[in-house]
Design a protein around this motif. Structure first.
Motif, PDB file in Angstrom:
ATOM      1  N   GLY A  60       0.797  -1.218   0.000  1.00 54.71           N
ATOM      2  CA  GLY A  60       0.000   0.000   0.000  1.00 54.71           C
ATOM      3  C   GLY A  60       0.832   1.272   0.000  1.00 54.71           C
ATOM      4  O   GLY A  60       0.306   2.362  -0.209  1.00 54.71           O
ATOM      5  N   SER A  61       2.145   1.141   0.214  1.00 55.48           N
ATOM      6  CA  SER A  61       3.034   2.306   0.221  1.00 55.48           C
ATOM      7  C   SER A  61       3.370   2.749  -1.198  1.00 55.48           C
ATOM      8  O   SER A  61       3.482   1.928  -2.110  1.00 55.48           O
ATOM      9  CB  SER A  61       4.360   1.975   0.916  1.00 55.48           C
ATOM     10  OG  SER A  61       4.170   1.659   2.265  1.00 55.48           O
ATOM     11  N   GLN A  62       3.581   4.047  -1.346  1.00 56.21           N
ATOM     12  CA  GLN A  62       4.084   4.622  -2.593  1.00 56.21           C
ATOM     13  C   GLN A  62       5.601   4.465  -2.608  1.00 56.21           C
ATOM     14  O   GLN A  62       6.254   4.703  -1.584  1.00 56.21           O
ATOM     15  CB  GLN A  62       3.715   6.105  -2.653  1.00 56.21           C
ATOM     16  CG  GLN A  62       4.156   6.818  -3.901  1.00 56.21           C
ATOM     17  CD  GLN A  62       3.287   6.530  -5.107  1.00 56.21           C
ATOM     18  OE1 GLN A  62       2.081   6.354  -4.980  1.00 56.21           O
ATOM     19  NE2 GLN A  62       3.884   6.471  -6.274  1.00 56.21           N
ATOM     20  N   LEU A  63       6.159   4.069  -3.734  1.00 60.37           N
ATOM     21  CA  LEU A  63       7.615   3.980  -3.830  1.00 60.37           C
ATOM     22  C   LEU A  63       8.226   5.373  -3.705  1.00 60.37           C
ATOM     23  O   LEU A  63       7.652   6.345  -4.203  1.00 60.37           O
ATOM     24  CB  LEU A  63       8.045   3.380  -5.175  1.00 60.37           C
ATOM     25  CG  LEU A  63       7.806   1.900  -5.392  1.00 60.37           C
ATOM     26  CD1 LEU A  63       8.321   1.494  -6.772  1.00 60.37           C
ATOM     27  CD2 LEU A  63       8.461   1.058  -4.322  1.00 60.37           C
ATOM     28  N   PRO A  64       9.385   5.473  -3.071  1.00 60.61           N
ATOM     29  CA  PRO A  64      10.061   6.770  -2.993  1.00 60.61           C
ATOM     30  C   PRO A  64      10.618   7.170  -4.364  1.00 60.61           C
ATOM     31  O   PRO A  64      10.897   6.317  -5.202  1.00 60.61           O
ATOM     32  CB  PRO A  64      11.192   6.512  -1.993  1.00 60.61           C
ATOM     33  CG  PRO A  64      11.464   5.048  -2.101  1.00 60.61           C
ATOM     34  CD  PRO A  64      10.133   4.408  -2.404  1.00 60.61           C
ATOM     35  N   GLN A  65      10.773   8.457  -4.565  1.00 58.78           N
ATOM     36  CA  GLN A  65      11.397   8.951  -5.796  1.00 58.78           C
ATOM     37  C   GLN A  65      12.872   8.550  -5.784  1.00 58.78           C
ATOM     38  O   GLN A  65      13.540   8.673  -4.763  1.00 58.78           O
ATOM     39  CB  GLN A  65      11.276  10.470  -5.885  1.00 58.78           C
ATOM     40  CG  GLN A  65       9.849  10.947  -6.056  1.00 58.78           C
ATOM     41  CD  GLN A  65       9.256  10.507  -7.390  1.00 58.78           C
ATOM     42  OE1 GLN A  65       9.851  10.693  -8.448  1.00 58.78           O
ATOM     43  NE2 GLN A  65       8.086   9.897  -7.333  1.00 58.78           N
ATOM     44  N   ALA A  66      13.356   8.091  -6.912  1.00 58.52           N
ATOM     45  CA  ALA A  66      14.757   7.684  -7.011  1.00 58.52           C
ATOM     46  C   ALA A  66      15.205   7.739  -8.458  1.00 58.52           C
ATOM     47  O   ALA A  66      14.379   7.744  -9.378  1.00 58.52           O
ATOM     48  CB  ALA A  66      14.946   6.268  -6.462  1.00 58.52           C
ATOM     49  N   LYS A  67      16.514   7.765  -8.630  1.00 58.09           N
ATOM     50  CA  LYS A  67      17.137   7.706  -9.952  1.00 58.09           C
ATOM     51  C   LYS A  67      18.095   6.534  -9.965  1.00 58.09           C
ATOM     52  O   LYS A  67      18.861   6.337  -9.019  1.00 58.09           O
ATOM     53  CB  LYS A  67      17.894   8.992 -10.246  1.00 58.09           C
ATOM     54  CG  LYS A  67      17.012  10.205 -10.370  1.00 58.09           C
ATOM     55  CD  LYS A  67      17.843  11.448 -10.612  1.00 58.09           C
ATOM     56  CE  LYS A  67      16.943  12.676 -10.656  1.00 58.09           C
ATOM     57  NZ  LYS A  67      17.733  13.910 -10.814  1.00 58.09           N
ATOM     58  N   PHE A  68      18.039   5.771 -11.035  1.00 53.52           N
ATOM     59  CA  PHE A  68      18.927   4.633 -11.229  1.00 53.52           C
ATOM     60  C   PHE A  68      19.769   4.876 -12.467  1.00 53.52           C
ATOM     61  O   PHE A  68      19.413   5.668 -13.328  1.00 53.52           O
ATOM     62  CB  PHE A  68      18.120   3.348 -11.453  1.00 53.52           C
ATOM     63  CG  PHE A  68      17.096   3.065 -10.395  1.00 53.52           C
ATOM     64  CD1 PHE A  68      17.457   2.477  -9.206  1.00 53.52           C
ATOM     65  CD2 PHE A  68      15.765   3.391 -10.602  1.00 53.52           C
ATOM     66  CE1 PHE A  68      16.513   2.206  -8.224  1.00 53.52           C
ATOM     67  CE2 PHE A  68      14.806   3.128  -9.636  1.00 53.52           C
ATOM     68  CZ  PHE A  68      15.182   2.542  -8.441  1.00 53.52           C
ATOM     69  N   LYS A  69      20.852   4.140 -12.578  1.00 47.79           N
ATOM     70  CA  LYS A  69      21.638   4.091 -13.807  1.00 47.79           C
ATOM     71  C   LYS A  69      21.412   2.712 -14.420  1.00 47.79           C
ATOM     72  O   LYS A  69      21.330   1.700 -13.712  1.00 47.79           O
ATOM     73  CB  LYS A  69      23.136   4.277 -13.531  1.00 47.79           C
ATOM     74  CG  LYS A  69      23.508   5.668 -13.102  1.00 47.79           C
ATOM     75  CD  LYS A  69      23.633   6.580 -14.289  1.00 47.79           C
ATOM     76  CE  LYS A  69      24.253   7.899 -13.845  1.00 47.79           C
ATOM     77  NZ  LYS A  69      24.306   8.851 -14.915  1.00 47.79           N
ATOM     78  N   GLU A  70      21.312   2.712 -15.743  1.00 53.13           N
ATOM     79  CA  GLU A  70      21.115   1.459 -16.465  1.00 53.13           C
ATOM     80  C   GLU A  70      21.955   1.486 -17.730  1.00 53.13           C
ATOM     81  O   GLU A  70      21.991   2.498 -18.433  1.00 53.13           O
ATOM     82  CB  GLU A  70      19.640   1.280 -16.812  1.00 53.13           C
ATOM     83  CG  GLU A  70      19.330  -0.006 -17.523  1.00 53.13           C
ATOM     84  CD  GLU A  70      17.849  -0.197 -17.814  1.00 53.13           C
ATOM     85  OE1 GLU A  70      17.453  -1.359 -17.985  1.00 53.13           O
ATOM     86  OE2 GLU A  70      17.090   0.783 -17.879  1.00 53.13           O
ATOM     87  N   LYS A  71      22.617   0.389 -18.016  1.00 51.70           N
ATOM     88  CA  LYS A  71      23.390   0.291 -19.254  1.00 51.70           C
ATOM     89  C   LYS A  71      22.445  -0.130 -20.376  1.00 51.70           C
ATOM     90  O   LYS A  71      21.677  -1.084 -20.226  1.00 51.70           O
ATOM     91  CB  LYS A  71      24.517  -0.723 -19.116  1.00 51.70           C
ATOM     92  CG  LYS A  71      25.380  -0.784 -20.350  1.00 51.70           C
ATOM     93  CD  LYS A  71      26.568  -1.693 -20.164  1.00 51.70           C
ATOM     94  CE  LYS A  71      27.415  -1.675 -21.435  1.00 51.70           C
ATOM     95  NZ  LYS A  71      28.601  -2.492 -21.295  1.00 51.70           N
ATOM     96  N   THR A  72      22.506   0.593 -21.469  1.00 48.31           N
ATOM     97  CA  THR A  72      21.712   0.255 -22.646  1.00 48.31           C
ATOM     98  C   THR A  72      22.665   0.077 -23.828  1.00 48.31           C
ATOM     99  O   THR A  72      23.874   0.310 -23.709  1.00 48.31           O
ATOM    100  CB  THR A  72      20.701   1.369 -22.972  1.00 48.31           C
ATOM    101  OG1 THR A  72      21.420   2.535 -23.386  1.00 48.31           O
ATOM    102  CG2 THR A  72      19.813   1.694 -21.775  1.00 48.31           C
ATOM    103  N   ALA A  73      22.111  -0.272 -24.971  1.00 49.64           N
ATOM    104  CA  ALA A  73      22.922  -0.418 -26.183  1.00 49.64           C
ATOM    105  C   ALA A  73      23.595   0.901 -26.554  1.00 49.64           C
ATOM    106  O   ALA A  73      24.645   0.913 -27.192  1.00 49.64           O
ATOM    107  CB  ALA A  73      22.053  -0.920 -27.330  1.00 49.64           C
TER     108      ALA A  73
END
Length: 161
Positions: free
Chosen positions: A6-19
Motif C-alpha cells: 500500500g506504500s508509494q515507492l520513494p522517488q529515485a534515480k537509477f543508472k542502467e546500461k543500454t545499447a
C-alpha cells in the motif's frame, strides 16, 4: 521505516546500461501508469543471485508478462558497469531492466538495506520481490536469509499474479 503493501515507492534515480551507453531512469519513468515486478538482489554475480534468483525471472519472463505485467526490473547496490556486465553475461540485456542503485539511496529509502560487511559485501539490499502498480506496492516478499531465493523467486511471484 520499511516499505509495506500500500506504500508509494520513494522517488529515485537509477543508472542502467543500454545499447547506447549509460542512461538514467527514474521511478516515475519505470512505474508510473504501469504494473511492474521489481526484485532486488544483494549483489550482481553473487552465487544465489546469478544461479537462482535472476535465472528464474529470465526463464519466467514471458509467463509473468502474460499475467498483465508491463515490465520486470532487478535492482542491486552496484554500479552501472557491474549491472551492465551482469545483464550481458546472463543473457538478460533488453529483456528486463538491470538497475544500479549505485549509492543505495533507493534501497535505504525503502528500509530494505542490509549490512553484509561480515561477508565482505558492505551495504547492500535485502533480497526481495514486489509487484508495483502505478508506483504503489501491491505485494512484497522479503527473504529472511540473503542466501535464499524462495519467497522472492519468480515462481512465488507468478503465484501472486
Amino acid at each position: 521505516m520499511t516499505i509495506s503493501i500500500g506504500s508509494q515507492l520513494p522517488q529515485a534515480k537509477f543508472k542502467e546500461k543500454t545499447a547506447d551507453g549509460p542512461t538514467e531512469i527514474t521511478t516515475d519513468e519505470l512505474f508510473k501508469g504501469k504494473r511492474v515486478v521489481l526484485f532486488a538482489v544483494p549483489g550482481a554475480f553473487t552465487p544465489t543471485c546469478s544461479l537462482n534468483h535472476l535465472p528464474g525471472y529470465l526463464e519466467n519472463r514471458d509467463a509473468i508478462l502474460a499475467k498483465g505485467v508491463d515490465d520486470i526490473a532487478v535492482v542491486a547496490v552496484n554500479d552501472w558497469h557491474v549491472m551492465g556486465a551482469w545483464a550481458q553475461n546472463s543473457g538478460g540485456m533488453g529483456k528486463i531492466h538491470f538497475l544500479a542503485d549505485w549509492d543505495g539511496a533507493f534501497t535505504k529509502a525503502l528500509g530494505l538495506d542490509a549490512d553484509l560487511s561480515a561477508g565482505g559485501l558492505g551495504l547492500r539490499s535485502k533480497r526481495y520481490s514486489m509487484l508495483v502498480e502505478d508506483g504503489v506496492v501491491k505485494s512484497l516478499n522479503v527473504e529472511e536469509n540473503p542466501g535464499q531465493a524462495t519467497v522472492s523467486a519468480a515462481a512465488a511471484m507468478l503465484e501472486q499474479l
